[in-house]
Scaffold this active site. Structure first.
Site: not given
Ligand code: URA
Ligand code: CA
Length: 443
Positions: A83, A162, A169, A188
Site C-alpha cells: 500500500h 473506510d 475526507r 484495509k
Molecule cells: N491511503 C489510504 O488508503 N488512506 C489514506 O488515508 C491515505 C492514503
C-alpha cells in the site's frame, strides 16, 4: 454512551477518546446513524488535535471490524499486500501487483480511490473498460485461489467504514492527518487478510506527510498496529518531492504502468517499483537478498511474463484486453502542450501543483461522488535535471474542455522551476521502518 456532538466537543478540546467511544462512532457512521456533517466536523477536529497511539489503534480495529475480515490461509503461496500512502504519478501498485504475482507470491490487495491531489489505484483501474474493482468476499477469494492475484476497493462487505470515511475526507480537506491515514490504510490491510504487508510511505510536498519526521512517525504507527495484529510488516519511505513517473491521471497512468511492465517507461518509476517489489519478495521469504530478488524481477519484466500476468488479471476482473489493444483506454478530446517560457535546467517539478492541476483537468474529485474524466490528466515531457530550450514542451495536458485546460495551465505556470544550473538529484528511497524502528538509507 456520549452523543456524537459530545464526541466532537471532546476531540475539539483535545481529549482522548476511549476504545468504546471509537467503536460506537465507527459502527454508527457505517450504519448511516451518524450524518456526514457530524462526521466531517469530527474528522476536522482529529486533523487539528490528533490522536494518540492507543486511539489510532482502536480506530483502526473498529474500522477493520466494520465488515468481513478475510481468512486467507489455504492459497498455498505466501500472501502479500502492498500500500502506498498516496502520491503524484505514483503508479507503483499497477506494476507491483502483477509483477509480484508473476514472481510467485499471492497478491491480495485492497486499494482506495483518488484522495485530494493524489491518484488512487481503484480510479486508475476503472479507466479500463469493463474492469470491476468492487469485489464481494467470495469473488475476491475465488480469484486468489485461481490466479494468485485480486484487487478490490472497500465494499459493503470489506472495510465499509473506510470506504465511507475515505470518500468524505477526500472532499473535506481532512486527509492529511497521521492517525486518520494510519487507520485508513491499516484497517484495509488487516481486513484483506494478507500475512505480509509492505507499506510505501511517501514523503514530500506531493505527499500527505511533508517532512521525514512525520512520515517516520506515520510508518511507526502503521508498523506497530500491523505487528500487534500478528502480521509481518515493513514500511519503506520514498520521496514525493517530485512526481515519480511522467503520467498523472487515470488512464494515462495505466498506460504508463504497461510501459514499465514491457521493460520500458520512466527510469525512476521503474527503479522504485523494482525496489518495492524486491522488498516484498524478501518480506515474503521468497528471496534472501534484495539483489537476488531484483534479478528475478528483471527477468519477469524482460521476458514479458509480468505483462502477461497483468493482462490475465485485468481480463479476470472483467476488463478489456488493453495489453493487446491499448487504444481501448479512453482518450481525451483535447490535448494541449505547455511550453517552456525560457531556456534553462529544470531544477524542480512541484509535485503538489502537478497533482492539483490533474484534479483541475478532471482526474480527481472536488466533491463527493463526482464523476471523473478517466482520460484526463497530464504527461510530463521533462524530468528534474533536464535542460530545456525556450518553447520546448514541458507537459501535455489531456481534458474534455478548453476551460479545464486553461485552469490547469494557470496553475502549472509555477510548477516548473527553471534555473541556470542543474539542481542536485536527491535519492528516491529514504529509509525504512520495521520492528526494530527507523533506518535511514543515508547511513
Ligand atoms: N491511503 C489510504 O488508503 N488512506 C489514506 O488515508 C491515505 C492514503
Ligand atoms: Ca494511492
Amino acid at each position: 454512551m456520549k452523543s456524537m456532538t459530545q464526541l466532537i466537543t471532546d476531540k475539539k478540546a483535545g481529549q482522548a477518546h476511549t476504545e468504546e467511544e471509537l467503536q460506537w462512532l465507527v459502527e454508527n457512521y457505517t450504519n448511516d446513524n451518524i450524518p456526514d456533517y457530524q462526521m466531517s466536523a469530527w474528522l476536522m477536529a482529529v486533523c487539528w488535535q490528533g490522536m494518540n497511539f492507543e486511539e489510532t489503534k482502536a480506530l483502526t480495529l473498529a474500522m477493520m471490524r466494520s465488515g468481513a475480515c478475510l481468512q486467507l490461509n489455504n492459497v498455498g503461496r505466501p500472501l502479500v499486500d502492498k500500500h502506498s500512502t498516496g502520491g503524484v504519478a505514483d503508479t507503483t501498485t499497477l506494476v507491483l501487483a502483477p509483477l509480484l504475482a508473476a514472481a510467485g507470491v499471492c497478491v491480495a490487495k485492497m486499494s482506495g480511490r483518488g484522495l485530494g491531489f493524489t491518484g488512487g489505484t481503484i480510479d486508475k483501474l476503472e479507466s479500463i473498460p469493463g474492469f470491476s474493482a468492487t469485489l464481494q468476499e467470495d469473488q475476491f477469494l475465488a480469484l486468489l485461489q485461481n490466479q494468485g492475484l485480486a484487487l478490490t476497493a472497500q465494499s459493503a462487505s470489506i472495510a465499509p467504514a473506510d470506504g465511507k470515511m475515505y470518500a468524505l475526507r477526500d472532499v473535506t480537506a481532512t486527509v492529511d492527518s497521521l492517525p486518520l491515514i494510519a487507520a485508513s490504510v491499516m484497517s484495509k490491510k488487516l481486513a484483506a487478510g494478507a500475512e505480509h504487508i509492505l507499506l510505501d510511505v511517501k514523503v514530500g510536498q506531493g505527499a500527505f506527510m511533508q517532512n521525514q519526521e512525520d512520515a517516520v512517525e506515520l510508518a511507526r504507527y502503521m508498523v506497530a498496529i500491523g505487528l500487534g495484529a500478528g502480521r509481518n510488516v515493513k514500511a519503506i519511505l520514498t520521496s514525493m518531492e517530485r512526481p515519480l513517473g511522467l503520467a498523472v491521471g487515470n488512464a494515462l497512468e495505466v498506460a504508463e504502468a504497461m510501459e514499465i511492465l514491457r521493460g520500458q517507461g520512466p527510469l525512476r518509476l521503474r527503479q522504485v517499483c523494482l525496489r518495492l517489489a524486491s522488498e516484498a519478495l524478501c518480506l515474503a521469504g521468497l528471496s534472501l537478498t534484495l539483489q537476488e530478488a531484483n534479478l528475478k524481477l528483471l527477468e519477469l519484466l524482460d521476458s514479458g511474463k509480468a505483462l502477461e500476468c497483468f493482462r490475465q488479471w485485468i481480463l479476470s476482473q472483467g476488463g478489456a484486453d488493453i495489453v493487446t489493444t491499448p487504444s481501448l483506454l479512453p482518450q481525451a478530446v483535447l490535448k494541449e502542450e505547455v511550453l517552456s517560457p525560457l531556456s534553462g535546467y529544470v531544477q524542480q517539478i512541484q509535485a503538489r501543483i502537478i497533482g492539483e492541476a490533474s484534479v483541475a483537468l478532471g482526474a480527481g474529485r472536488r466533491y463527493k461522488g463526482e464523476t471523473l474524466d478517466l482520460a484526463a490528466g497530464l504527461v510530463l515531457a521533462c524530468e528534474q535535471g533536464d535542460f530545456v530550450q525556450k518553447g520546448q514542451i514541458l507537459a501535455t495536458l489531456h481534458a474534455e474542455s478548453a476551460e479545464k485546460i486553461a485552469a490547469a495551465k494557470k496553475m502549472l505556470s509555477s510548477a516548473f522551476v527553471l534555473g541556470e544550473t542543474p539542481s542536485l538529484s536527491s535519492p528516491d528511497v529514504l529509509g525504512w521502518v520495521d520492528a526494530d524502528g527507523f533506518h535511514s538509507a543515508a547511513e
